[in-house]
Scaffold this motif. Structure first.
Motif, PDB file in Angstrom:
ATOM      1  N   VAL A 123      42.219  28.631  99.344  1.00 17.62           N
ATOM      2  CA  VAL A 123      42.082  30.030  99.294  1.00 17.62           C
ATOM      3  C   VAL A 123      40.854  30.679  98.783  1.00 17.62           C
ATOM      4  O   VAL A 123      40.057  31.450  99.147  1.00 17.62           O
ATOM      5  CB  VAL A 123      43.556  30.863  98.640  1.00 17.62           C
ATOM      6  CG1 VAL A 123      43.208  32.369  98.779  1.00 17.62           C
ATOM      7  CG2 VAL A 123      44.567  30.232  99.530  1.00 17.62           C
ATOM      8  N   LEU A 124      40.448  29.911  97.532  1.00 16.17           N
ATOM      9  CA  LEU A 124      39.444  30.937  96.908  1.00 16.17           C
ATOM     10  C   LEU A 124      38.070  29.757  96.689  1.00 16.17           C
ATOM     11  O   LEU A 124      37.175  30.422  96.073  1.00 16.17           O
ATOM     12  CB  LEU A 124      39.864  30.640  95.222  1.00 16.17           C
ATOM     13  CG  LEU A 124      41.151  31.709  94.936  1.00 16.17           C
ATOM     14  CD1 LEU A 124      41.574  31.281  93.648  1.00 16.17           C
ATOM     15  CD2 LEU A 124      40.805  33.129  95.256  1.00 16.17           C
ATOM     16  N   GLU A 129      35.095  27.258  89.288  1.00 11.83           N
ATOM     17  CA  GLU A 129      34.376  28.215  88.757  1.00 11.83           C
ATOM     18  C   GLU A 129      35.193  29.258  88.157  1.00 11.83           C
ATOM     19  O   GLU A 129      34.710  30.333  87.901  1.00 11.83           O
ATOM     20  CB  GLU A 129      33.324  28.599  89.820  1.00 11.83           C
ATOM     21  CG  GLU A 129      32.274  27.346  89.738  1.00 11.83           C
ATOM     22  CD  GLU A 129      31.252  27.707  91.287  1.00 11.83           C
ATOM     23  OE1 GLU A 129      30.819  28.676  91.369  1.00 11.83           O
ATOM     24  OE2 GLU A 129      31.014  26.494  91.608  1.00 11.83           O
ATOM     25  N   LEU A 130      36.300  29.325  89.053  1.00 15.14           N
ATOM     26  CA  LEU A 130      37.203  30.851  89.221  1.00 15.14           C
ATOM     27  C   LEU A 130      38.145  30.878  88.213  1.00 15.14           C
ATOM     28  O   LEU A 130      38.644  31.922  87.748  1.00 15.14           O
ATOM     29  CB  LEU A 130      37.436  31.102  90.612  1.00 15.14           C
ATOM     30  CG  LEU A 130      36.317  31.574  91.549  1.00 15.14           C
ATOM     31  CD1 LEU A 130      37.077  31.740  92.862  1.00 15.14           C
ATOM     32  CD2 LEU A 130      35.850  33.087  91.086  1.00 15.14           C
ATOM     33  N   GLU A 149      40.203  17.930  81.981  1.00 10.61           N
ATOM     34  CA  GLU A 149      39.344  17.650  82.894  1.00 10.61           C
ATOM     35  C   GLU A 149      38.922  18.769  83.575  1.00 10.61           C
ATOM     36  O   GLU A 149      37.632  18.760  84.131  1.00 10.61           O
ATOM     37  CB  GLU A 149      40.196  16.734  83.763  1.00 10.61           C
ATOM     38  CG  GLU A 149      39.467  15.881  84.801  1.00 10.61           C
ATOM     39  CD  GLU A 149      40.074  14.873  85.669  1.00 10.61           C
ATOM     40  OE1 GLU A 149      41.230  15.024  85.425  1.00 10.61           O
ATOM     41  OE2 GLU A 149      39.518  14.233  86.214  1.00 10.61           O
ATOM     42  N   HIS A 150      39.506  19.904  83.666  1.00 11.14           N
ATOM     43  CA  HIS A 150      38.885  21.050  84.343  1.00 11.14           C
ATOM     44  C   HIS A 150      38.596  22.144  83.659  1.00 11.14           C
ATOM     45  O   HIS A 150      38.684  23.601  84.321  1.00 11.14           O
ATOM     46  CB  HIS A 150      40.200  21.467  85.462  1.00 11.14           C
ATOM     47  CG  HIS A 150      40.691  20.180  86.503  1.00 11.14           C
ATOM     48  ND1 HIS A 150      39.813  20.298  87.851  1.00 11.14           N
ATOM     49  CD2 HIS A 150      41.591  19.187  86.367  1.00 11.14           C
ATOM     50  CE1 HIS A 150      40.288  19.119  88.483  1.00 11.14           C
ATOM     51  NE2 HIS A 150      41.134  18.851  87.836  1.00 11.14           N
ATOM     52  N   GLY A 151      38.232  22.124  82.587  1.00 14.49           N
ATOM     53  CA  GLY A 151      37.405  23.082  81.733  1.00 14.49           C
ATOM     54  C   GLY A 151      38.797  23.792  81.114  1.00 14.49           C
ATOM     55  O   GLY A 151      38.575  25.128  80.913  1.00 14.49           O
ATOM     56  N   LYS A 173      39.872  34.135  86.421  1.00 15.59           N
ATOM     57  CA  LYS A 173      41.525  33.912  86.718  1.00 15.59           C
ATOM     58  C   LYS A 173      41.998  33.123  85.606  1.00 15.59           C
ATOM     59  O   LYS A 173      41.061  32.024  85.221  1.00 15.59           O
ATOM     60  CB  LYS A 173      41.686  33.612  88.119  1.00 15.59           C
ATOM     61  CG  LYS A 173      41.479  34.666  88.987  1.00 15.59           C
ATOM     62  CD  LYS A 173      41.738  34.027  90.602  1.00 15.59           C
ATOM     63  CE  LYS A 173      41.271  35.079  91.439  1.00 15.59           C
ATOM     64  NZ  LYS A 173      42.091  36.294  91.836  1.00 15.59           N
ATOM     65  N   VAL A 174      43.298  32.932  85.468  1.00 16.56           N
ATOM     66  CA  VAL A 174      43.858  31.758  84.826  1.00 16.56           C
ATOM     67  C   VAL A 174      45.246  31.510  85.709  1.00 16.56           C
ATOM     68  O   VAL A 174      45.888  32.211  86.044  1.00 16.56           O
ATOM     69  CB  VAL A 174      44.571  32.567  83.350  1.00 16.56           C
ATOM     70  CG1 VAL A 174      45.486  31.610  82.638  1.00 16.56           C
ATOM     71  CG2 VAL A 174      43.454  32.698  82.600  1.00 16.56           C
TER      72      VAL A 174
END
Ligand code: 13P
Ligand code: SF4
Length: 366
Positions: A123-124, A129-130, A149-151, A173-174
């Motif tokens: 979707v995004l 990054e988001l 692993e994903h920041g 976003k969270v």
């Protein structure tokens, strides 16, 4: 050479007072080679043996600071995993009963979170990054590794507001898992509108959300909850306030939003304990958290004339943490005193490395 351990069968039938004796004797033999960390929800007959007590954040820090050879964790599985991840490689983390899990932690699995992440990417486009993935410490080590692993980052009930600030300073976003209530309450206190905090149902495609809802959301709240804290209802507070108009209500943020909104104070188990302990004498308290902690507080506060009451009319304990009883503790400690390690919690190295990244980020900012 493999040393055979003492079987639990002989301990299962021990009378409580005998188990207590054997705990004391084994501890005397072990000396400072073993440290007993106890969460505040631990039952009284085990809690009395604690060297150190705390909420999840405090216990995580304590586990990273102790030098004891054995960290005997009287809590639940994810807490012992954190102790293993944050302690030195030579130290051994132990959970006296391996069945002491956390039902909320079990509501999110790596497979479901990875699927969610893939669907969000559809979707995004640019999830990394988001979206910052934030896992409540009440989660398995592989989910902490996912965040590493994903920041992303780990949070506890104490530091969730600071962690959300950290997360939003990096990405817009969270994704918050597994406790929707802690995520919602923390977002609400930051002024995020409720319709920008949507629930992601892991059993539905795209979490049961439309692309428009996903694009608009500030926080995606995993559909998870604590079975103990869901028992507290706003009506319990209303009825109590009618009888005690000058009393105070204090709740854990795993309680639903309406309960937190109606409370005078909301915070971690350590916060609850400190707030009531430091309150003026002769005050009256209604507490929305697990029964063992509330009962202990009620007893301890009596001499100061403070009345402490449990929020729900039904008995609700953390039944999994309750499994760590004197019999399991005696069995664990006697084995250790004989040089035999039982119920070690060992997170695989690769997973532990990534999970440590997310935990270290949390410890650095909170
Ligand atoms: P605390 O970190 O506030 O102790 O909470 C842990 C927990 O599991 C509450 O249900
Ligand atoms: Fe997990 Fe709830 Fe028990 Fe806390 S009280 S450890 S969230 S099941």
């Amino acid at each position: 050479m493999q040393v055979s351990t003492i079987s639990f069968d002989r301990f299962n039938v021990l009378a409580d007072n005998e188990a207590q004796e054997r705990i004391r004797a084994a501890r005397a033999r072990l000396g400072d080679r073993a440290v007993l960390l106890c969460h505040h929800y631990q039952r009284a007959d085990v809690y009395q043996h604690a060297d150190l007590t705390g909420d999840s954040l405090k216990l995580a820090r304590l586990a990273s600071q102790t030098d004891a050879e054995y960290i005997v964790f009287c809590g639940v599985h994810f807490m012992a995993e954190v102790a293993d991840i944050l302690s030195k490689p030579s130290q051994i983390a132990i959970l006296p009963d391996l069945a002491a899990g956390c039902s909320m932690a079990d509501m999110a699995s790596l497979a479901k979170v990875e699927r969610c992440w893939r669907e969000l990417a559809e979707v995004l486009d640019r999830t990394d990054e988001l979206i910052t993935p934030v896992t409540y410490i009440n989660s398995a080590a592989d989910l902490k590794a996912f965040c590493g692993e994903h920041g992303g980052i780990v949070c506890t009930s104490t530091n969730a507001p600071t962690i959300l600030d950290w997360a939003f300073s990096r990405r817009e976003k969270v994704l918050f898992f597994p406790d929707q209530h802690l995520g919602r309450w923390t977002g609400f206190k930051k002024g995020i509108p409720l319709d920008e905090m949507v629930v992601w149902d892991p059993d539905l495609e795209y979490g049961g959300l439309t692309p428009e809802q996903i694009r608009k959301a500030k926080i995606l709240l995993w559909k998870g909850h604590c079975s103990v804290h869901q028992m507290f209802q706003p009506v319990h507070i209303d009825r109590w306030r009618e009888k005690h108009p000058h009393g105070f209500v204090i709740s854990h943020p795993e309680s639903m939003l309406e309960v937190c909104q109606k409370s005078d104070y909301v915070g971690s188990t350590e916060f609850i304990l400190n707030t009531i302990t430091n309150a003026p004498p002769n005050t009256h308290w209604l507490v929305g958290t697990e029964l063992n902690l509330v009962s202990r507080l009620a007893e301890e506060m009596k001499p100061q004339g403070k009345v402490v009451q449990f929020m729900a009319p039904t008995v609700c304990m953390c039944s999994t943490m309750q499994r760590i009883d004197p019999q399991h503790l005696a069995w664990t400690l006697e084995n250790l005193a004989e040089g035999k390690v039982v119920n070690q919690i060992k997170v695989p190295e690769h997973e532990a490395e990534l999970a440590r990244i997310a935990l270290d980020r949390m410890l650095a900012v909170s």
